[in-house]
Design a protein around this motif. Structure first.
Motif, PDB file in Angstrom:
ATOM      1  N   GLY A   5      48.271  35.427  36.051  1.00  0.00           N
ATOM      2  CA  GLY A   5      49.320  36.429  36.150  1.00  0.00           C
ATOM      3  C   GLY A   5      50.448  36.100  35.197  1.00  0.00           C
ATOM      4  O   GLY A   5      50.307  35.249  34.315  1.00  0.00           O
ATOM      5  N   GLU A  51      48.278  44.181  32.162  1.00  0.00           N
ATOM      6  CA  GLU A  51      49.559  44.243  32.861  1.00  0.00           C
ATOM      7  C   GLU A  51      50.678  43.953  31.874  1.00  0.00           C
ATOM      8  O   GLU A  51      50.520  43.146  30.955  1.00  0.00           O
ATOM      9  CB  GLU A  51      49.621  43.238  34.016  1.00  0.00           C
ATOM     10  CG  GLU A  51      48.736  43.600  35.190  1.00  0.00           C
ATOM     11  CD  GLU A  51      48.886  42.637  36.356  1.00  0.00           C
ATOM     12  OE1 GLU A  51      48.386  42.972  37.442  1.00  0.00           O
ATOM     13  OE2 GLU A  51      49.501  41.564  36.183  1.00  0.00           O
ATOM     14  N   TRP A 109      54.738  42.799  31.962  1.00  0.00           N
ATOM     15  CA  TRP A 109      55.776  42.242  32.820  1.00  0.00           C
ATOM     16  C   TRP A 109      57.012  41.889  32.004  1.00  0.00           C
ATOM     17  O   TRP A 109      56.920  41.551  30.821  1.00  0.00           O
ATOM     18  CB  TRP A 109      55.280  40.963  33.508  1.00  0.00           C
ATOM     19  CG  TRP A 109      54.283  41.196  34.606  1.00  0.00           C
ATOM     20  CD1 TRP A 109      52.964  41.520  34.462  1.00  0.00           C
ATOM     21  CD2 TRP A 109      54.519  41.115  36.015  1.00  0.00           C
ATOM     22  NE1 TRP A 109      52.363  41.643  35.688  1.00  0.00           N
ATOM     23  CE2 TRP A 109      53.298  41.395  36.667  1.00  0.00           C
ATOM     24  CE3 TRP A 109      55.646  40.823  36.784  1.00  0.00           C
ATOM     25  CZ2 TRP A 109      53.174  41.400  38.051  1.00  0.00           C
ATOM     26  CZ3 TRP A 109      55.517  40.820  38.171  1.00  0.00           C
ATOM     27  CH2 TRP A 109      54.298  41.112  38.791  1.00  0.00           C
ATOM     28  N   ARG A 112      60.307  40.635  40.233  1.00  0.00           N
ATOM     29  CA  ARG A 112      58.979  41.271  40.210  1.00  0.00           C
ATOM     30  C   ARG A 112      58.928  42.429  39.212  1.00  0.00           C
ATOM     31  O   ARG A 112      58.600  43.570  39.567  1.00  0.00           O
ATOM     32  CB  ARG A 112      58.603  41.772  41.610  1.00  0.00           C
ATOM     33  CG  ARG A 112      58.576  40.700  42.678  1.00  0.00           C
ATOM     34  CD  ARG A 112      57.491  39.686  42.426  1.00  0.00           C
ATOM     35  NE  ARG A 112      56.163  40.293  42.449  1.00  0.00           N
ATOM     36  CZ  ARG A 112      55.057  39.655  42.072  1.00  0.00           C
ATOM     37  NH1 ARG A 112      55.121  38.414  41.625  1.00  0.00           N
ATOM     38  NH2 ARG A 112      53.888  40.260  42.127  1.00  0.00           N
ATOM     39  N   ASN A 171      57.095  44.243  37.249  1.00  0.00           N
ATOM     40  CA  ASN A 171      55.788  44.725  36.808  1.00  0.00           C
ATOM     41  C   ASN A 171      55.969  46.125  36.223  1.00  0.00           C
ATOM     42  O   ASN A 171      56.186  47.091  36.952  1.00  0.00           O
ATOM     43  CB  ASN A 171      54.810  44.756  37.981  1.00  0.00           C
ATOM     44  CG  ASN A 171      53.390  45.086  37.533  1.00  0.00           C
ATOM     45  OD1 ASN A 171      53.182  45.666  36.472  1.00  0.00           O
ATOM     46  ND2 ASN A 171      52.413  44.724  38.340  1.00  0.00           N
ATOM     47  N   THR A 215      53.726  47.766  34.302  1.00  0.00           N
ATOM     48  CA  THR A 215      52.431  48.271  33.844  1.00  0.00           C
ATOM     49  C   THR A 215      52.327  49.789  33.956  1.00  0.00           C
ATOM     50  O   THR A 215      51.942  50.471  33.000  1.00  0.00           O
ATOM     51  CB  THR A 215      51.295  47.615  34.642  1.00  0.00           C
ATOM     52  OG1 THR A 215      51.450  46.193  34.597  1.00  0.00           O
ATOM     53  CG2 THR A 215      49.942  48.007  34.070  1.00  0.00           C
ATOM     54  N   SER A 222      50.383  50.057  28.023  1.00  0.00           N
ATOM     55  CA  SER A 222      49.293  49.333  28.678  1.00  0.00           C
ATOM     56  C   SER A 222      47.947  49.774  28.113  1.00  0.00           C
ATOM     57  O   SER A 222      47.074  48.947  27.813  1.00  0.00           O
ATOM     58  CB  SER A 222      49.330  49.575  30.189  1.00  0.00           C
ATOM     59  OG  SER A 222      50.555  49.170  30.749  1.00  0.00           O
TER      60      SER A 222
END
Length: 204
Positions: A6, A47, A49, A56, A58, A60, A67
């Motif tokens: 991740g 993904e 980030w 957090r 994210n 995407t 993406s």
């Protein structure tokens, strides 16, 4: 050895205070955007980030067009360190997250942390740049190659003339350091803004 599971805590530069540098260094423009990590897992998922993982970030789905493009361009098992910018400046980066962006995205990729599913941060910056050179970059993703640092004042002046806010200098033999609970501020990357040597004169 770290595994690609991740997003990671991205390495951060610290200010340069004018001390003598040891070893070989390059310089890159200091892009005025939002830090971005581009991940394509071994199973093909992509993904995107931000850097402040405690929030957090994210991105995407909100940057779905990027993406999709990253999935077309980059191999599986890769994590890229980049800066998300816009062709209308930093103030318009936020519009890229809307359904009707008011600017064109520009993604400047300056490092690779995982490649082929393996951690490559233990390799030198020089070697990591070679990995980047072998990737298939295309609009809106661009590789930041860096230039050999010979004179800091000249490098800074050149970047300012091109509209950048400064430069980041990097030691070519340096690793990429990953933090476990937060970003590592490293001596291997030093940021220099236009105020370091006083006001810069621009012609025209």
């Amino acid at each position: 050895m770290p595994e690609l599971k991740g997003p990671v805590w991205l390495m951060q530069p610290i200010p340069y205070w004018g001390e003598e540098l040891q070893g070989e260094w390059i310089y890159e423009p200091k892009y005025d955007g939002w830090r971005l990590q581009v991940i394509r897992y071994r199973d093909g998922r992509v993904e995107l980030w931000g850097r402040r993982l405690e929030k957090r970030p994210n991105w995407t789905e909100r940057l779905a067009f990027l993406s999709e493009r990253a999935g077309e361009l980059f191999p599986e098992g890769i994590l890229l360190d980049a800066e998300l910018c816009s062709d209308r400046g930093r103030d318009f980066v936020v519009s890229l997250f809307s359904r009707r962006p008011r600017a064109k995205p520009l993604v400047y990729v300056f490092d690779v942390i995982f490649y082929g599913g393996e951690f490559v941060g233990d390799r030198s910056l020089f070697e990591r740049k070679k990995i980047l050179e072998g990737l298939g970059f295309a609009d809106p993703f661009f590789m930041v190659r860096g230039e050999r640092l010979r004179d800091i004042k000249e490098a800074l002046a050149s970047a300012l003339e091109r509209g950048h806010e400064g430069i980041v200098i990097k030691e070519t033999g340096s690793p990429y350091e990953l933090g476990l609970d937060g970003p590592i501020a490293t001596l291997y990357w030093r940021k220099i803004k236009g105020t370091l040597y006083g006001p810069q004169k621009r012609e025209g």
